[in-house]
Write a protein that holds these residues in place. Structure first.
Motif, PDB file in Angstrom:
ATOM      1  N   THR A 266       7.422  -0.437  33.091  1.00 51.74           N
ATOM      2  CA  THR A 266       6.531  -1.330  32.341  1.00 51.74           C
ATOM      3  C   THR A 266       7.323  -1.974  31.210  1.00 51.74           C
ATOM      4  N   VAL A 267       7.426  -3.292  31.260  1.00 49.54           N
ATOM      5  CA  VAL A 267       8.192  -4.041  30.254  1.00 49.54           C
ATOM      6  C   VAL A 267       7.222  -4.792  29.354  1.00 49.54           C
ATOM      7  N   THR A 268       7.336  -4.537  28.055  1.00 47.21           N
ATOM      8  CA  THR A 268       6.493  -5.225  27.063  1.00 47.21           C
ATOM      9  C   THR A 268       7.377  -6.114  26.201  1.00 47.21           C
ATOM     10  N   THR A 269       7.065  -7.402  26.190  1.00 44.78           N
ATOM     11  CA  THR A 269       7.791  -8.336  25.331  1.00 44.78           C
ATOM     12  C   THR A 269       7.242  -8.217  23.914  1.00 44.78           C
ATOM     13  N   LYS A 270       8.091  -7.873  22.971  1.00 48.58           N
ATOM     14  CA  LYS A 270       7.633  -7.591  21.604  1.00 48.58           C
ATOM     15  C   LYS A 270       6.996  -8.811  20.949  1.00 48.58           C
ATOM     16  N   LYS A 271       7.536  -9.968  21.181  1.00 46.45           N
ATOM     17  CA  LYS A 271       7.057 -11.168  20.494  1.00 46.45           C
ATOM     18  C   LYS A 271       5.659 -11.566  20.957  1.00 46.45           C
ATOM     19  N   THR A 272       5.409 -11.491  22.277  1.00 48.64           N
ATOM     20  CA  THR A 272       4.123 -11.955  22.821  1.00 48.64           C
ATOM     21  C   THR A 272       3.184 -10.828  23.210  1.00 48.64           C
ATOM     22  N   GLY A 273       3.729  -9.615  23.363  1.00 46.42           N
ATOM     23  CA  GLY A 273       2.912  -8.499  23.816  1.00 46.42           C
ATOM     24  C   GLY A 273       2.656  -8.516  25.320  1.00 46.42           C
ATOM     25  N   LYS A 274       3.232  -9.460  26.036  1.00 43.60           N
ATOM     26  CA  LYS A 274       3.024  -9.562  27.484  1.00 43.60           C
ATOM     27  C   LYS A 274       3.670  -8.387  28.207  1.00 43.60           C
ATOM     28  N   LYS A 275       2.919  -7.852  29.193  1.00 45.10           N
ATOM     29  CA  LYS A 275       3.415  -6.708  29.958  1.00 45.10           C
ATOM     30  C   LYS A 275       3.625  -7.105  31.417  1.00 45.10           C
ATOM     31  N   THR A 276       4.725  -6.613  31.973  1.00 42.59           N
ATOM     32  CA  THR A 276       4.967  -6.739  33.412  1.00 42.59           C
ATOM     33  C   THR A 276       5.253  -5.354  33.957  1.00 42.59           C
ATOM     34  N   VAL A 277       4.761  -5.094  35.159  1.00 46.33           N
ATOM     35  CA  VAL A 277       4.920  -3.775  35.778  1.00 46.33           C
ATOM     36  C   VAL A 277       5.650  -3.927  37.112  1.00 46.33           C
ATOM     37  N   GLU A 278       6.684  -3.137  37.298  1.00 45.84           N
ATOM     38  CA  GLU A 278       7.416  -3.093  38.564  1.00 45.84           C
ATOM     39  C   GLU A 278       7.395  -1.652  39.071  1.00 45.84           C
ATOM     40  N   ILE A 279       7.057  -1.474  40.338  1.00 46.81           N
ATOM     41  CA  ILE A 279       7.022  -0.142  40.941  1.00 46.81           C
ATOM     42  C   ILE A 279       8.066  -0.067  42.047  1.00 46.81           C
ATOM     43  N   VAL A 280       8.916   0.938  41.963  1.00 42.93           N
ATOM     44  CA  VAL A 280       9.972   1.150  42.953  1.00 42.93           C
ATOM     45  C   VAL A 280       9.732   2.486  43.629  1.00 42.93           C
ATOM     46  N   TYR A 281       9.866   2.503  44.964  1.00 42.91           N
ATOM     47  CA  TYR A 281       9.728   3.746  45.722  1.00 42.91           C
ATOM     48  C   TYR A 281      11.096   4.183  46.254  1.00 42.91           C
ATOM     49  N   LEU A 282      11.310   5.486  46.236  1.00 37.08           N
ATOM     50  CA  LEU A 282      12.544   6.072  46.754  1.00 37.08           C
ATOM     51  C   LEU A 282      12.203   7.168  47.742  1.00 37.08           C
ATOM     52  N   ILE A 283      13.080   7.383  48.705  1.00 34.60           N
ATOM     53  CA  ILE A 283      12.929   8.514  49.625  1.00 34.60           C
ATOM     54  C   ILE A 283      14.267   9.227  49.757  1.00 34.60           C
ATOM     55  N   THR A 284      14.197  10.523  50.036  1.00 31.87           N
ATOM     56  CA  THR A 284      15.402  11.316  50.237  1.00 31.87           C
ATOM     57  C   THR A 284      15.096  12.463  51.187  1.00 31.87           C
ATOM     58  N   ASP A 285      16.133  12.931  51.864  1.00 27.71           N
ATOM     59  CA  ASP A 285      15.982  14.076  52.759  1.00 27.71           C
ATOM     60  C   ASP A 285      16.101  15.393  52.005  1.00 27.71           C
ATOM     61  N   LEU A 286      16.334  15.347  50.692  1.00 32.36           N
ATOM     62  CA  LEU A 286      16.469  16.554  49.881  1.00 32.36           C
ATOM     63  C   LEU A 286      15.121  16.936  49.283  1.00 32.36           C
ATOM     64  N   ASP A 287      14.780  18.230  49.369  1.00 32.50           N
ATOM     65  CA  ASP A 287      13.497  18.665  48.812  1.00 32.50           C
ATOM     66  C   ASP A 287      13.591  18.787  47.294  1.00 32.50           C
ATOM     67  N   MET A 288      12.438  19.030  46.667  1.00 25.66           N
ATOM     68  CA  MET A 288      12.360  19.002  45.213  1.00 25.66           C
ATOM     69  C   MET A 288      13.031  20.198  44.553  1.00 25.66           C
ATOM     70  N   ILE A 289      13.261  21.258  45.306  1.00 28.49           N
ATOM     71  CA  ILE A 289      13.979  22.410  44.742  1.00 28.49           C
ATOM     72  C   ILE A 289      15.482  22.144  44.768  1.00 28.49           C
ATOM     73  N   THR A 290      15.969  21.666  45.899  1.00 27.02           N
ATOM     74  CA  THR A 290      17.397  21.367  46.021  1.00 27.02           C
ATOM     75  C   THR A 290      17.800  20.219  45.109  1.00 27.02           C
ATOM     76  N   ALA A 291      16.977  19.172  45.071  1.00 30.46           N
ATOM     77  CA  ALA A 291      17.264  17.994  44.247  1.00 30.46           C
ATOM     78  C   ALA A 291      16.018  17.647  43.446  1.00 30.46           C
ATOM     79  N   PRO A 292      15.856  18.210  42.246  1.00 28.00           N
ATOM     80  CA  PRO A 292      14.684  17.904  41.418  1.00 28.00           C
ATOM     81  C   PRO A 292      14.558  16.402  41.188  1.00 28.00           C
ATOM     82  N   PRO A 293      13.329  15.912  41.056  1.00 28.63           N
ATOM     83  CA  PRO A 293      13.109  14.468  40.932  1.00 28.63           C
ATOM     84  C   PRO A 293      13.906  13.792  39.823  1.00 28.63           C
ATOM     85  N   HIS A 294      14.056  14.461  38.673  1.00 27.40           N
ATOM     86  CA  HIS A 294      14.804  13.819  37.585  1.00 27.40           C
ATOM     87  C   HIS A 294      16.259  13.588  37.979  1.00 27.40           C
TER      88      HIS A 294
END
Length: 387
Positions: free
Chosen positions: A273-301
């Motif tokens: 979510t990007v907020t332009t300080k001068k105008t307050g306008k917000k834009t939202v971009e959503i990105v999806y990722l996939i991996t063959d590694l589970d959350m224990i082997t490769a934590p999301p962070h």
């Protein structure tokens, strides 16, 4: 001049990595010389060594290499223990046009993998393409190069040229062929989010992190339909600067059946979510990722950090080649020369990264100020690697 042990002669199979030594001059000695022996005045190792030092010092073109060599070539060769007269600009042009660029790449990047790749812990490799735009003419298409980039070291460890009658997708397997990807994570953009690519990587013992966009509409639709509203956010960061405030929120879930793609078990959503300080306008971009590694082997962070590292290839490699080395303005266009120059730029950037340089422009300026610096750097790289 370094010897060429018979056990280190490049292999014949183009998809197999040549066996190279850790010493850079000995690696250069494996590059096939395109010239006939009769009348040859300059050894190819000396030509490549001088060119490498000149680019380390910021040379942006073959002409600039020739100028650097004309200024300090003789004394630089003497410091390296080489004899003979330094090559002229005409010789650099002639050799670069005629050299086997494919073999040159294989040897240079095999040496880079030996010297620069991090072995301990996760090995993460980004694959991304770049067009050498300045090499385009009315009759010649600009070369498009697909490269492999080591996240940890910032080194380019592989490169292949994508033919004008094909695209990057089938060339990814060619790029990865000489690289041992066992246990490594390959990060790739949405173009390469293909079932066959995923199967190839996991079939060789590697792992993948793929970005999903509209070019995979079914997969994108399935990911979008996951119950993200019910999934708690795992990480939220805020970054401010350049008149903007950027919030990134990370969510992840294991849902292999719903993902329905090439062994993928973990899906991630990054909301920006990007907020332009001068105008307050917000834009939202959503990105999806996939991996063959589970959350224990490769934590999301950790997966999110890998994909940020992948996006970083633009700043750490492509941007440097364009801005510091003016690659997109280069008028080197004949024969193999555009690809040879691209490889020399990649090599110089990798070497500077290896010394700890975060600002490549500043590093090149430091080497411009004193010709001894690139010479000493090459001498250091000509020592056997400590294991």
């Amino acid at each position: 001049m370094p010897a060429t042990p018979s056990s280190l002669i490049p292999v014949a199979d183009a998809n197999e990595a040549p066996r190279v030594p850790g010493e850079i001059l000995a690696a250069f000695a494996l590059v096939p010389d395109p010239r006939v022996a009769q009348g040859r005045r300059h050894d190819l190792v000396g030509i490549l060594a001088l060119a490498g030092m000149a680019v380390i010092a910021g040379a942006q073109s073959v002409a600039a290499i020739g100028q650097w060599v004309a200024d300090v070539g003789a004394v630089a060769m003497s410091e390296l223990g080489m004899s003979g007269v330094p090559a002229s600009l005409a010789t650099f042009h002639r050799v670069f046009r005629r050299i086997d660029a494919e073999r040159f790449d294989q040897i240079v990047y095999a040496w880079s993998r030996l010297r620069f790749t991090v072995i301990d812990g996760w090995r993460v490799i980004a694959a991304d393409g770049k067009t050498v735009r300045g090499a385009r003419t009315d009759s010649i298409d600009a070369p498009h190069l697909l490269s492999a980039f080591d996240h940890a070291t910032g080194a380019t460890i592989g490169q292949v040229q994508v033919g004008v009658k094909t695209n990057e997708i089938p060339m990814l397997e060619v790029l990865l062929a000489p690289i041992d990807i066992t246990g490594a994570v390959i990060t790739i953009d949405a173009l390469h989010t293909q079932t066959a690519t995923a199967e190839h990587i996991t079939g060789r013992g590697g792992h993948y992190v793929m970005t999903v966009k509209g070019n995979q509409p079914g997969l994108h639709r399935r990911l979008k339909a996951l119950p993200w509203g019910e999934i708690p956010g795992l990480e939220s960061t805020v970054q401010a600067g350049r008149g903007r405030r950027v919030r990134r929120t990370l969510k992840a879930v294991e849902a292999p059946a719903q993902i329905g793609f090439g062994g993928a078990v973990q899906a991630l959503q990054i909301r920006r979510t990007v907020t332009t300080k001068k105008t307050g306008k917000k834009t939202v971009e959503i990105v999806y990722l996939i991996t063959d590694l589970d959350m224990i082997t490769a934590p999301p962070h950790l997966v999110a950090a890998w994909i940020r590292g992948h996006w970083g290839i633009e700043n750490r490699s492509h941007w440097v080649r364009d801005v510091t080395y003016a690659e997109d303005h280069s008028r080197v266009r004949t024969g193999s020369a555009p690809r040879v120059m691209a490889t020399l730029r990649n090599l110089a950037i990798s070497i500077h990264r290896h010394t700890g340089a975060s600002n490549i422009a500043a590093a090149t300026r430091a080497h411009q100020r004193d010709w001894r610096r690139p010479v000493q750097l090459l001498l250091t790289l000509n020592q056997p690697r400590m294991t």
